[in-house]
Scaffold this motif. Structure first.
Motif, short mmCIF file in Angstrom:
data_model
loop_
_atom_site.label_atom_id
_atom_site.label_comp_id
_atom_site.label_asym_id
_atom_site.label_seq_id
_atom_site.Cartn_x
_atom_site.Cartn_y
_atom_site.Cartn_z
N GLU A 115 -95.07 -26.66 47.93
CA GLU A 115 -95.43 -25.54 46.98
C GLU A 115 -94.63 -24.19 47.39
N PRO A 129 -94.51 -21.08 45.51
CA PRO A 129 -94.75 -20.13 44.50
C PRO A 129 -94.17 -18.92 44.24
N ASP A 143 -102.31 -20.14 36.07
CA ASP A 143 -103.14 -20.58 37.13
C ASP A 143 -102.64 -20.54 38.50
N VAL A 144 -101.18 -20.88 38.67
CA VAL A 144 -100.59 -20.94 39.95
C VAL A 144 -100.33 -19.30 40.21
N TYR A 145 -100.34 -18.50 39.72
CA TYR A 145 -99.98 -16.89 40.14
C TYR A 145 -101.44 -16.26 39.94
#
Length: 222
Positions: free
Chosen positions: A63, A65, A130-132
């Protein structure tokens, strides 16, 4: 059977280096994690180092991000045809997105231009992924050193703060959680380039660079 025994020992010896290598990588990863916990670390650089070390240990799905967000934002600005009046980079905390104030506001105004709204909506929608969603978002308003004296804006402090607040209000209207957001007005105290030359003469091109909106997106440290 006797002749085969030395080959087995040789095979074991050949694999010994993997154990030593794995121990070394684990120690290095622990060292960098310790640095992150006790000091101010360049999060983007730390993410790259962590990903590189994890890949060295054989892990494929890493990951990243901060880097992913930076690339997504660059693509958005190109797709929206605003890459010439904007930029995307990173600092020690996370991703930094800059827009020229002229692309968002009329001179001396804090009302968002109609054409800026689709750009901000794409930015907000991406940050709402969602990831941030755990990332914090700080919107900064910057002006040049040209004084402003109007009933609405007695100084550049009010103008820069209202511009930052306008972007934050737009993000909230686009369903961004208010607790993630900060609005900061910095007037002309944090210029990117000098507003004046060494002789005190104004530099119009530099002043235009300094009039900007900066969106800082940082991973939450809980």
């Amino acid at each position: 059977m006797i002749s085969g025994a030395p080959k087995k020992r040789d095979s074991v010896q050949e694999d010994d280096w993997m154990t030593t290598y794995g121990d070394m990588v684990t120690l290095l990863l622990g060292f960098f994690i310790l640095l992150a916990s006790i000091s101010k670390v360049d999060m983007a650089l730390f993410e790259q180092v962590q990903a590189g070390m994890a890949k060295g240990m054989g892990k494929r799905d890493i990951e990243t991000p901060i880097e992913n967000l930076k690339q997504e934002m660059k693509e958005i600005l190109v797709q929206m045809n605003v890459d010439e009046v904007s930029s995307v980079g990173s600092d020690t905390s996370g991703v930094v997105i800059e827009f020229a104030s002229s692309s968002f506001f009329e001179p001396g105004s804090a009302t968002l231009r109609e054409e800026s709204l689709p750009v901000l909506r794409r930015v907000a929608d991406t940050l709402n992924a969602d990831v941030y969603k755990s990332f914090q978002v700080e919107v900064q308003g910057h002006t040049d050193d040209t004084p402003i004296h109007t009933q609405q804006f007695p100084s550049n402090w009010e103008l820069s703060a209202e511009r930052a607040t306008g972007v934050v209000r737009f993000f909230i209207a686009d369903q961004m959680v208010p607790a993630r957001l900060r609005a900061v007005g910095l007037a002309d105290v944090a210029p990117k380039v000098p507003n004046l030359d060494p002789f005190g003469n104004p530099l119009p091109a530099n002043r235009e660079i300094n009039r900007r909106i900066v969106i800082r997106v940082n991973p939450s440290r809980g």
